[in-house]
Design an enzyme around this catalytic site. Structure first.
Site, PDB file in Angstrom:
ATOM      1  CG  ASP A 229       8.774  -9.969  -6.948  1.00 37.49           C
ATOM      2  OD1 ASP A 229       8.362  -9.376  -5.762  1.00 37.49           O
ATOM      3  OD2 ASP A 229      10.097  -8.935  -7.666  1.00 37.49           O
ATOM      4  CG  ASN A 239       5.909  -8.990  -2.785  1.00 40.31           C
ATOM      5  OD1 ASN A 239       6.357  -8.329  -3.541  1.00 40.31           O
ATOM      6  ND2 ASN A 239       5.765  -8.651  -1.482  1.00 40.31           N
TER       7      ASN A 239
HETATM    8  O1  MRU Z   1      14.852  -9.179  -4.782  1.00 43.03           O
HETATM    9  P1  MRU Z   1      13.953  -8.209  -4.954  1.00 43.03           P
HETATM   10  O2  MRU Z   1      14.057  -6.596  -3.638  1.00 43.03           O
HETATM   11  O3  MRU Z   1      13.844  -7.371  -6.211  1.00 43.03           O
HETATM   12  O4  MRU Z   1      12.169  -8.088  -4.630  1.00 43.03           O
HETATM   13  C1  MRU Z   1      11.088  -6.893  -4.558  1.00 43.03           C
HETATM   14  C2  MRU Z   1      10.254  -7.878  -3.858  1.00 43.03           C
HETATM   15  O5  MRU Z   1       9.776  -8.151  -3.551  1.00 43.03           O
HETATM   16  C3  MRU Z   1       8.983  -6.342  -4.032  1.00 43.03           C
HETATM   17  O6  MRU Z   1       7.965  -5.950  -3.620  1.00 43.03           O
HETATM   18  C4  MRU Z   1       7.801  -6.265  -5.387  1.00 43.03           C
HETATM   19  O7  MRU Z   1       9.382  -6.494  -6.636  1.00 43.03           O
HETATM   20  C5  MRU Z   1       7.073  -5.695  -5.454  1.00 43.03           C
HETATM   21  S1  MRU Z   1       8.919  -4.031  -5.679  1.00 43.03           S
HETATM   22  C6  MRU Z   1       7.387  -2.738  -6.558  1.00 43.03           C
END
Ligand code: MRU
Length: 339
Positions: A229, A239
């Site tokens: 993230d 992440n």
């Molecule tokens: O809370 P989310 O579902 O948005 O979290 C997503 C993640 O942590 C993913 O691993 C990250 O955004 C990478 S997506 C290519």
């Protein structure tokens, strides 16, 4: 290259059509966003989620913001509102800043803005395909890999990052099996990654998050591959919650831990993980995970629900980007990407 059978977002005239990921895997339902406020809620309520997809969706949100605003100040405050939807995924701020620049340079020309948003979306897919090819080179034939959360086509404008690497490696016959963590509390691994793995026909097994340690200790996993993230300048990576403990176990048992992410996920302004804001989400996600009123804990209990954790760079073997594979020392090598 085989592509997925669904689209996470698409513009249809003056509407944005979004796949409602809260309903997957049981229902494939699309919702419409018609204004800045709709886009804000789609991101905040996780109709769309995953850092790159949040960025692409927000880019179209800025087109709405420009159309709705009567002054530059009003436009900028709508952009700030969009940026506040989720604090950790830096692709959100990255896409909004890029769109803001385009708005100011083009004197708020709607066509120019829509073209820029489409470009952000297309570049995301291109980056994912490129990084997947780099990532696949890291794996030996018949590898067994483990992933966490969902970093697939559903988390992006298309194809995916960590799951993109896995799909590419599978097509190259380098992967024999994938283990997917179910990923408490929102179950992105169970609901979304398992869905994509089955859709792509990759032999895979869904595990409770806490089974990962046993598999890694028992030598059943050749590599852990996850998305990101936000990546700080020194390589510390935010992440989905649960990535950090996975990295500790992987390091203990000398299993490589790879982060797959486009350069737009790198925050060149944040020197290390301590500077990454971590989103805390509602108690209801933990005690009512299916959002159907069937509580799995007493309502009176206090809950701590951070959505992400930070994996220290020492636990990361390499970062896979569309510009190539970044090895330690991360600080120097990440800085070099900034051109
Ligand atoms: O809370 P989310 O579902 O948005 O979290 C997503 C993640 O942590 C993913 O691993 C990250 O955004 C990478 S997506 C290519």
């Amino acid at each position: 290259m085989r592509r997925e059978s669904f689209e996470t977002l698409r513009r249809d005239g003056d509407k944005l059509i979004l796949l409602d990921q809260r309903k997957l895997p049981s229902t494939m339902e699309y919702v419409e966003a018609r204004c800045t406020e709709d886009v804000y809620h789609a991101i905040k309520d996780m109709i769309v989620r995953g850092a790159p997809l949040i960025g692409s969706t927000a880019a179209f949100g800025v087109c709405f913001a420009a159309k709705e605003s009567k002054s530059k100040d009003e436009f900028l405050s709508k952009c700030d509102f969009l940026s506040s939807a989720r604090p950790t995924a830096v692709n959100l701020m990255w896409a909004i800043e890029r769109m803001k620049r385009k708005a100011l340079d083009s004197n708020f020309d709607q066509n120019e803005l829509l073209k820029e948003a489409e470009r952000i979306k297309d570049e995301d897919i291109e980056a994912n395909i490129a990084l997947s090819r780099y990532g696949a080179t890291l794996l030996k034939e018949n590898s067994v890999v483990l992933t966490h959360c969902n970093a697939g086509a559903l988390a992006t404008s298309g194809w995916g990052t960590a799951l993109g690497v896995i799909k590419e490696a599978y097509l190259e016959k380098k992967i024999s099996h994938v283990y997917a963590d179910e990923t408490r509390p929102r179950l992105q691994g169970a609901r979304l990654t398992a869905f994509e793995l089955v859709d792509f026909g990759i032999p895979s097994t869904l595990i409770p998050d806490s089974a990962a340690a046993t598999l890694i200790r028992d030598g059943k996993i050749d590599a852990v591959i996850v998305g990101a993230d936000r990546i700080a300048l020194n390589g510390d990576t935010a992440n989905k919650l649960g990535t950090f403990p996975l990295s500790v176990i992987a390091k203990t048992y000398r299993v490589p831990m790879y982060i797959a992410a486009p350069v737009s996920t790198i925050d060149f302004n944040t020197s290390d993980g301590k500077g990454i804001p971590i989103e805390e989400r509602a108690k209801s996600e933990v005690i009512d995970p299916l959002d159907n009123g069937m509580l799995i804990a007493p309502d009176e209990i206090d809950v701590f629900n951070p959505s992400f954790d930070v994996t220290p760079h020492e636990n990361i073997t390499a970062i896979i980007t569309e510009k190539g594979i970044i090895w330690p020392p991360f600080k120097e090598n990440i800085k070099a990407l900034k051109s």
